[in-house]
Motif scaffolding. Sequence first.
Motif, PDB file in Angstrom:
ATOM      1  N   UNK A 170      50.802  24.173  36.175  1.00  0.00           N
ATOM      2  CA  UNK A 170      51.795  25.096  36.712  1.00  0.00           C
ATOM      3  C   UNK A 170      51.613  25.297  38.222  1.00  0.00           C
ATOM      4  N   UNK A 171      50.466  24.927  38.748  1.00  0.00           N
ATOM      5  CA  UNK A 171      50.232  25.070  40.185  1.00  0.00           C
ATOM      6  C   UNK A 171      50.204  26.509  40.634  1.00  0.00           C
ATOM      7  N   UNK A 172      49.317  27.304  40.060  1.00  0.00           N
ATOM      8  CA  UNK A 172      49.255  28.730  40.383  1.00  0.00           C
ATOM      9  C   UNK A 172      48.373  28.946  41.613  1.00  0.00           C
ATOM     10  N   UNK A 173      48.979  29.452  42.698  1.00  0.00           N
ATOM     11  CA  UNK A 173      48.248  29.798  43.914  1.00  0.00           C
ATOM     12  C   UNK A 173      47.746  31.232  43.810  1.00  0.00           C
ATOM     13  N   UNK A 174      46.427  31.410  43.886  1.00  0.00           N
ATOM     14  CA  UNK A 174      45.853  32.751  43.804  1.00  0.00           C
ATOM     15  C   UNK A 174      45.907  33.475  45.137  1.00  0.00           C
ATOM     16  N   UNK A 175      45.803  32.744  46.227  1.00  0.00           N
ATOM     17  CA  UNK A 175      45.811  33.371  47.542  1.00  0.00           C
ATOM     18  C   UNK A 175      45.218  32.457  48.582  1.00  0.00           C
TER      19      UNK A 175
ATOM     20  N   UNK B 153      45.834  37.852  48.777  1.00  0.00           N
ATOM     21  CA  UNK B 153      46.254  37.497  47.424  1.00  0.00           C
ATOM     22  C   UNK B 153      47.756  37.229  47.357  1.00  0.00           C
ATOM     23  N   UNK B 154      48.144  36.331  46.480  1.00  0.00           N
ATOM     24  CA  UNK B 154      49.565  36.052  46.272  1.00  0.00           C
ATOM     25  C   UNK B 154      50.287  37.245  45.668  1.00  0.00           C
ATOM     26  N   UNK B 155      49.537  38.194  45.120  1.00  0.00           N
ATOM     27  CA  UNK B 155      50.147  39.406  44.576  1.00  0.00           C
ATOM     28  C   UNK B 155      50.397  40.462  45.646  1.00  0.00           C
ATOM     29  N   UNK B 156      49.841  40.269  46.836  1.00  0.00           N
ATOM     30  CA  UNK B 156      50.139  41.171  47.944  1.00  0.00           C
ATOM     31  C   UNK B 156      48.981  41.959  48.505  1.00  0.00           C
TER      32      UNK B 156
ATOM     33  N   UNK C 237      43.394  29.118  47.822  1.00  0.00           N
ATOM     34  CA  UNK C 237      42.585  29.273  46.609  1.00  0.00           C
ATOM     35  C   UNK C 237      43.530  29.194  45.416  1.00  0.00           C
ATOM     36  N   UNK C 238      43.260  28.306  44.467  1.00  0.00           N
ATOM     37  CA  UNK C 238      44.168  28.112  43.348  1.00  0.00           C
ATOM     38  C   UNK C 238      43.433  28.243  42.020  1.00  0.00           C
ATOM     39  N   UNK C 239      44.192  28.439  40.984  1.00  0.00           N
ATOM     40  CA  UNK C 239      43.623  28.605  39.650  1.00  0.00           C
ATOM     41  C   UNK C 239      43.143  27.262  39.113  1.00  0.00           C
ATOM     42  N   UNK C 240      41.933  27.257  38.548  1.00  0.00           N
ATOM     43  CA  UNK C 240      41.372  26.040  37.962  1.00  0.00           C
ATOM     44  C   UNK C 240      41.432  26.047  36.425  1.00  0.00           C
ATOM     45  N   UNK C 241      42.059  27.050  35.875  1.00  0.00           N
ATOM     46  CA  UNK C 241      42.135  27.104  34.420  1.00  0.00           C
ATOM     47  C   UNK C 241      42.962  25.925  33.910  1.00  0.00           C
TER      48      UNK C 241
END
Length: 950
Positions: A374-379, A105-108, A364-368
């Motif tokens: 914003x191009x949010x990378x989930x991991x 995860x991009x959060x660690x 894996x990226x956010x599809x919302x």
Amino acid sequence: MQRVFIATVNIKNFFSFDYYNSMMINTADEDGNYVDLGGEFPLEENEHFNKLPVNTQMSNIQVPTNVYNKDPNILNAIYNTEALNDVFIGNFQKDPTLTWQYFGSSTGFFRIYPGIKWTPDSNGVVAFDCRNRNWYIQAATSPKDIIIMVDISGSMKGLKMTIAKHTINTILDTLGENDFVNVIAYTDYVRYVEPCFRGTLVQADLDNREHFKVLVEELHVKGEAKIKNAMKESFKILNEVSGSMCNQAIMLITDGAMEDFQSVFEEFNWPERRVRVFTYLIGREMTFAQNTKWIACNNKGYYTHISTLADVQENVMEYLHVLSRPMVINHDHDIIWTEAYMDTVLFTTKAQSLLLMTSVAMPVFSKKKETLSHGILLGVVGSDIPLMEVMKLAPRYMLGAHGYAFLINNNGYILSHPDLRPLYKDGKKLKPKPNYNSVDLSEVEWEDTDELLRTAMVKGETGTLSLNIRASVDKGKRPLYLTNEYFYTNIDNTPFSFGMALTKGHGKLMFMGNVSVEEGEVSHNCPQHRLEIVTYCETDIDPAHRKYSQLQAAIRYLLGKEPDLECDEVLLSQTLFDAVVTAPLEAYWNTLMLNDRVEPGVETAFLGTRSGLMRPRSEFQSKMLSEDDCSLCRKFLTPADKDNLFTIDHFPLWYRLAVENTPGKFYYYPVNDKGLFSILPCVCLNAARVSVCFLFLAVGLQMSLDWLEKRFWAIAKQVTAGLTFTQTHIIGRFFGEVDGSIMASLLKMGIFLFSRVSLFDYQAMCKTGHHHASSARPLLSVSAFLSLTRCFCVSVRFLLDFNLCGLWHSDYFVDAHKQKKLDALQPCDTAYPGFMYDPSVREANSLNKCGRCQKMFVVQQIPDSNLVLVVTQAYCDCSRQYGAILLEPKEIKYILHILSSKMGSRSQGQSGTDAPLSCSTSNKSLSQLKSRTSPLLLRVIFLRDSNSSL
């Protein structure tokens, strides 16, 4: 091919959620209650996962120590990845060959399947952060060209400089072999930390990264910071030098920007802003924070403030999220494959070339819709693949006596090769070499001097190539001249290229025969026959099959009782045929024993076929053997005797020597250094009307060395014409080391019994600060067997009626340098001599003048063998006039500035290269590039020290 499936989940606002923390599971407090985030988590040893305790019904979570495991963002992200647990289980059920599956995860946090117990280090710290791993970085970003600019002015002294150095090292750790980099330090002038890399970009492979780290540690502060000139120099490099040709960025590390720098951006980067600028403000002072932030924000970069060493890791990682945004927005999420890395669990269980793994991963990226722009990378999701699974595309038994397969990536680095040695001995422990995963193809196929093979494979071409090579077998002790035909092609949808080498005269024909399962089963029932040493069926995939031995699994598969077993049908067919054909040997050995017709000194008789079938007979007892000798002999061909047994990728030396030998002749060689010794013939039968010798059997006898030496010296007395001679035990030693005067004469043109051959080892380990091989192990040659006798034993003569075949593959070079205690070792290149024997010379004699005496000697070839009898006078000492001829490897020393400048040209992209099809992934970009200069060509221009000449 292994598959990875991704589940897309919606982000929820969920802040109260318990999960299985891999470090907390099955841990109880003082009252016997499970600790928070722990709980009962069943674990069971699983052979498929290297016998580690795992839970195949559930994944669990690892969180590094520097990340709060109950942070709301962490809990929220963990909750939203719970659906991956069912996906992982489903993947494993569909494809039981899968190994580790995971999500970083991009959060660690790191979700791993199957679930395991995570063990911290001795200080209780979990340093593993999935975001630092190569598979995460490569999948999250495209190939990068990075210039690191560090301020070394006087204001950076003390803690600021320490933080700056740590920041540089952390940035370097985020780079891989598909990236390019350089490091510039600046004050009132511009200084390259490596002057040899001035004005260029170098490949960010392990060697170059570590080289930069060493140089960065030597930086000292002084002067006044002038950022303008350094910024101009950085833009010039990125604009003029071809690197990855994808993302470009400048990393500015400073405690404040005080100059007028806007004009530089106007000249070099605006309005396109092709080069991103990331700024790292070092220290607690915020006086120049606005200027530093302005630089980043106006050049599509990112600003961070680093006030302590603990801040470095998280802040450096932010640039990866920025570089990943274009991929996320454009939905570029191609699969990436990483370079090879070590699976430490396999150190003592597999051959060295099969230790390596690769990872396949994708972002894996956010599809919302509300966050898509914003191009949010989930991991990143991925799976590990043992490279031995890929190498099963070309089973060793199909490739002939000298054949082998190998695998490289798009940078020319080896993933699998029989001559790859990624480990070295540190005392009694095996450790990975510092550069184990950056060994170039040219460093093992070093006869490819024009780089025709390497260039074609790096470019992903398909074709064939023929090369005359010098090969080394028996751990570097014997050189061979061979003609290899190479076949190569790329592997679709990967950056890998697959190669296969077949030696002229071997490997193009296979001898096949059909026998019934019942016939083969009867032939297998001999208690001396061993089938467990080669894997014929994969029994560890399905737990229900693990109870079967290889013999049981093979028979049940052939009889149709276990059709779900994965077995090699061709190999099984050959094994059954070999079992039937060689079955009479057991009766023959029994007859010899019953009639007391076993030769004196014989302890063990044995037979092996290239299908892995072995028939040893160890009950032979000789009256000449002491009880201690018998005890030593019984260790031969036992399960503990790994060197002399067949394995999945290894054919024992005695088998290869027999196959290489001339049919009908005997080959003598020492089994070990304990006074044991074996002979074996290579026997063949010409097929009717076809001039082809099918070799598929190797047979031999194990003898007592003392008994053989007695027979040898009896023969020696008959051919010496009354000379006084000395008896010297040189088993396991090179003859030139024992008597340099005679070996020197044998090397002279007048006799030409032996010729010197130069061999190289580009994977050696040398002592730090030393340029000689003071503790190298001697390398043996054929003449090391000179004190042995001819022995033609009746117990193997009947086998001349059999058809024989064999399989051999190149052995590893000898470990050139044994490490003494407290001696640090580092990678180096070494050269060492080998000696080729001319069998056309039957006998020779000469004398050497040594001061007041003359030393006469006689050399005579023993017929139908590889033995040479040497008889010499004992009373004439020539050691002062003739030194010992050693086979110790010597370190090759290079002129640093020449080698470094060539490293720069190797690492940067070459002019005239094809542009990448896409910058979305490293696979697409660099696979299109023209071959770079390999390490072998760099070494063509080296100047050797006089001590290193051969």
